[in-house]
Design a protein around this motif. Sequence first.
Motif, PDB file in Angstrom:
ATOM      1  N   UNK A   1      72.533 -59.042 -27.636  1.00  0.00           N
ATOM      2  CA  UNK A   1      72.218 -57.781 -28.334  1.00  0.00           C
ATOM      3  C   UNK A   1      70.754 -57.780 -28.763  1.00  0.00           C
ATOM      4  N   UNK A   2      70.085 -56.652 -28.565  1.00  0.00           N
ATOM      5  CA  UNK A   2      68.752 -56.428 -29.142  1.00  0.00           C
ATOM      6  C   UNK A   2      68.854 -55.167 -29.991  1.00  0.00           C
ATOM      7  N   UNK A   3      68.699 -55.336 -31.301  1.00  0.00           N
ATOM      8  CA  UNK A   3      68.766 -54.198 -32.218  1.00  0.00           C
ATOM      9  C   UNK A   3      67.376 -53.918 -32.760  1.00  0.00           C
ATOM     10  N   UNK A   4      66.881 -52.714 -32.533  1.00  0.00           N
ATOM     11  CA  UNK A   4      65.604 -52.318 -33.137  1.00  0.00           C
ATOM     12  C   UNK A   4      65.922 -51.541 -34.410  1.00  0.00           C
ATOM     13  N   UNK A   5      65.986 -52.278 -35.525  1.00  0.00           N
ATOM     14  CA  UNK A   5      66.204 -51.692 -36.857  1.00  0.00           C
ATOM     15  C   UNK A   5      67.539 -51.002 -37.060  1.00  0.00           C
ATOM     16  N   UNK A   6      68.535 -51.262 -36.217  1.00  0.00           N
ATOM     17  CA  UNK A   6      69.890 -50.755 -36.480  1.00  0.00           C
ATOM     18  C   UNK A   6      70.666 -51.872 -37.161  1.00  0.00           C
ATOM     19  N   UNK A   7      71.007 -51.654 -38.416  1.00  0.00           N
ATOM     20  CA  UNK A   7      71.455 -52.741 -39.281  1.00  0.00           C
ATOM     21  C   UNK A   7      72.876 -53.229 -38.995  1.00  0.00           C
ATOM     22  N   UNK A   8      73.676 -52.408 -38.315  1.00  0.00           N
ATOM     23  CA  UNK A   8      75.055 -52.806 -38.021  1.00  0.00           C
ATOM     24  C   UNK A   8      75.245 -53.303 -36.600  1.00  0.00           C
TER      25      UNK A   8
ATOM     26  N   UNK B   1      76.414 -59.172 -33.594  1.00  0.00           N
ATOM     27  CA  UNK B   1      77.686 -59.836 -33.333  1.00  0.00           C
ATOM     28  C   UNK B   1      77.525 -61.343 -33.481  1.00  0.00           C
ATOM     29  N   UNK B   2      78.521 -61.960 -34.114  1.00  0.00           N
ATOM     30  CA  UNK B   2      78.514 -63.431 -34.230  1.00  0.00           C
ATOM     31  C   UNK B   2      78.890 -64.065 -32.895  1.00  0.00           C
ATOM     32  N   UNK B   3      79.507 -63.266 -32.012  1.00  0.00           N
ATOM     33  CA  UNK B   3      80.028 -63.803 -30.748  1.00  0.00           C
ATOM     34  C   UNK B   3      78.941 -64.024 -29.688  1.00  0.00           C
TER      35      UNK B   3
END
Length: 355
Positions: free
Chosen positions: A112-119, A122-124
Amino acid sequence: MTSSENTNKTILIAPLNWGLGHATRCIPVIKALQENNYIPIIASDGIALALLKKEFPYIKTLKLPSYQIEYAKNGKNFKWKLIKNSPKMIRAIWEEKRLIKKWVKKHAIDGIISDNRLGVFSKKVPSVFVTHQLNVMTGNTTWITSKLHQNIIKKYTECWVPDVATLPNLTGELGHLKKDSLNLKYIGPLSRMHKKETPKQYDLMIILSGPEPQRGLLEDKLKTEVVHYTGKVVFIKGIIQKEQTKEQIGNVTYYNFMNTRQLEQTFNESETVLCRSGYTTIMDLAKLEKKAFFIPTPGQYEQEYLAIKLANEGLVPYATQEEFKMEDVSKINTYKGLLAIDNTIVWSDLLKVFE
């Protein structure tokens, strides 16, 4: 692992829909994923998702809930409007978490790459957070918003900061901590632009972005101000619609939006630029070594901080939206303009986090 073995690795990339900056700076990341044999899936909402669908019509996209970020009409109320909207935002973050849980399984997501999306985490699977705001400027509440943000970043496998760790840098206090326990990687400025030597077509390029109503308020103001400007102007409103529109009024050529290729061409063909002091725009201007003038979004502390920082360094002048007059643009020539930061991203090394 050779890059050919990555063929089946699917990476979810999710930019925040807050203006267009988060989406546009994800364009070079998406291209790098493709070039390194990863399969990107794009997830966002609103104009950010619309823009990326236009750029990558063949990539699978998923819709995330909207944070429903609205700006106050009056900059002074910016923080209160955000606080008032925070229950909606928290609901959206919970919904994101629920969807990510489901999608990791359903779409066999490997990273996963999240650009400032806080939710979007994933721990997986390895999860990367992209931000230039390790400190979140909110005036007298900066210390608490920064702490909260840093606590969220801590959960991620890595945090990529699109700036350099050393001086000179673009983000200043925003992207640098005195001491940190975060897994930070300074990856250098992210820009989809390339500098080209092209004959100049325009004396001034005006480009707008950011959420309503502030985008529209600045458009209205600049439409009345631009009549006092004698040179050739190209005016990009930053409204993403199905079809591109073009309108000529006197010495001004108006467009509703432009795709990356057209924007790059127009930036290169323009002598100077008038725009917001959003960080993605600053990275683009630095890559193109442009002279510019900034009008920060009223009440947005981060844009105000960046405008003041760059003015103090003698690089770019600015004015508040309220006080801006077209003749201010002439100050551009007394400033140095933004300079490219020499930095090449070695994507194959950076993407090892997903191996």
